[in-house]
Design a protein around this motif. Structure first.
Motif, PDB file in Angstrom:
ATOM      1  N   PRO A  28       0.812  -1.228   0.000  1.00 31.21           N
ATOM      2  CA  PRO A  28       0.000   0.000   0.000  1.00 31.21           C
ATOM      3  C   PRO A  28       0.840   1.271   0.000  1.00 31.21           C
ATOM      4  O   PRO A  28       0.460   2.270  -0.612  1.00 31.21           O
ATOM      5  N   ALA A  29       1.994   1.245   0.663  1.00 27.23           N
ATOM      6  CA  ALA A  29       2.873   2.418   0.658  1.00 27.23           C
ATOM      7  C   ALA A  29       3.394   2.680  -0.749  1.00 27.23           C
ATOM      8  O   ALA A  29       3.463   3.828  -1.190  1.00 27.23           O
ATOM      9  N   LEU A  30       3.758   1.633  -1.461  1.00 30.15           N
ATOM     10  CA  LEU A  30       4.214   1.803  -2.845  1.00 30.15           C
ATOM     11  C   LEU A  30       3.090   2.288  -3.745  1.00 30.15           C
ATOM     12  O   LEU A  30       3.320   3.092  -4.650  1.00 30.15           O
ATOM     13  N   ALA A  31       1.868   1.813  -3.502  1.00 32.92           N
ATOM     14  CA  ALA A  31       0.716   2.275  -4.283  1.00 32.92           C
ATOM     15  C   ALA A  31       0.484   3.766  -4.047  1.00 32.92           C
ATOM     16  O   ALA A  31       0.220   4.517  -4.992  1.00 32.92           O
ATOM     17  N   CYS A  32       0.610   4.217  -2.805  1.00 27.56           N
ATOM     18  CA  CYS A  32       0.443   5.640  -2.494  1.00 27.56           C
ATOM     19  C   CYS A  32       1.546   6.469  -3.135  1.00 27.56           C
ATOM     20  O   CYS A  32       1.297   7.568  -3.631  1.00 27.56           O
ATOM     21  N   ALA A  33       2.764   5.947  -3.126  1.00 25.38           N
ATOM     22  CA  ALA A  33       3.879   6.662  -3.763  1.00 25.38           C
ATOM     23  C   ALA A  33       3.640   6.778  -5.265  1.00 25.38           C
ATOM     24  O   ALA A  33       3.885   7.835  -5.857  1.00 25.38           O
ATOM     25  N   GLY A  34       3.179   5.710  -5.879  1.00 20.63           N
ATOM     26  CA  GLY A  34       2.870   5.755  -7.307  1.00 20.63           C
ATOM     27  C   GLY A  34       1.754   6.736  -7.608  1.00 20.63           C
ATOM     28  O   GLY A  34       1.808   7.485  -8.594  1.00 20.63           O
ATOM     29  N   LEU A  39       0.041  11.841  -9.760  1.00 19.97           N
ATOM     30  CA  LEU A  39      -0.731  13.032  -9.447  1.00 19.97           C
ATOM     31  C   LEU A  39       0.076  14.294  -9.734  1.00 19.97           C
ATOM     32  O   LEU A  39      -0.463  15.313 -10.150  1.00 19.97           O
ATOM     33  N   ALA A  40       1.389  14.205  -9.559  1.00 16.29           N
ATOM     34  CA  ALA A  40       2.257  15.355  -9.796  1.00 16.29           C
ATOM     35  C   ALA A  40       2.274  15.773 -11.262  1.00 16.29           C
ATOM     36  O   ALA A  40       2.639  16.904 -11.576  1.00 16.29           O
TER      37      ALA A  40
END
Length: 62
Positions: A28-34, A39-40
């Motif tokens: 989930p942390a990697l999904a949020c980072a992606g 988003l950027a």
């Protein structure tokens, strides 16, 4: 520029601690980072950047 680097370092430390603590799993942390990475590159990036700039400006004026 200095604010964004500081925010990246601070958020990186928070994510590291949460993963290490077991509160957040790695996937989930990697999904949020992606999500943040993609988003950027959207039209929402300037709005988010301006909001963060306003908050940091408000905090520095205290």
């Amino acid at each position: 520029m200095a604010v964004s680097i500081s925010a990246v370092v601070l958020l990186g430390i928070v994510v590291f601690v949460l993963i290490r603590d077991g509160s957040v799993r790695l996937l989930p942390a990697l999904a949020c980072a992606g999500f943040g990475f993609f988003l950027a590159s959207t039209g929402a990036a300037p709005v988010i950047r301006n909001a963060i700039g306003a908050v940091t400006g408000w905090i520095s004026s205290i």
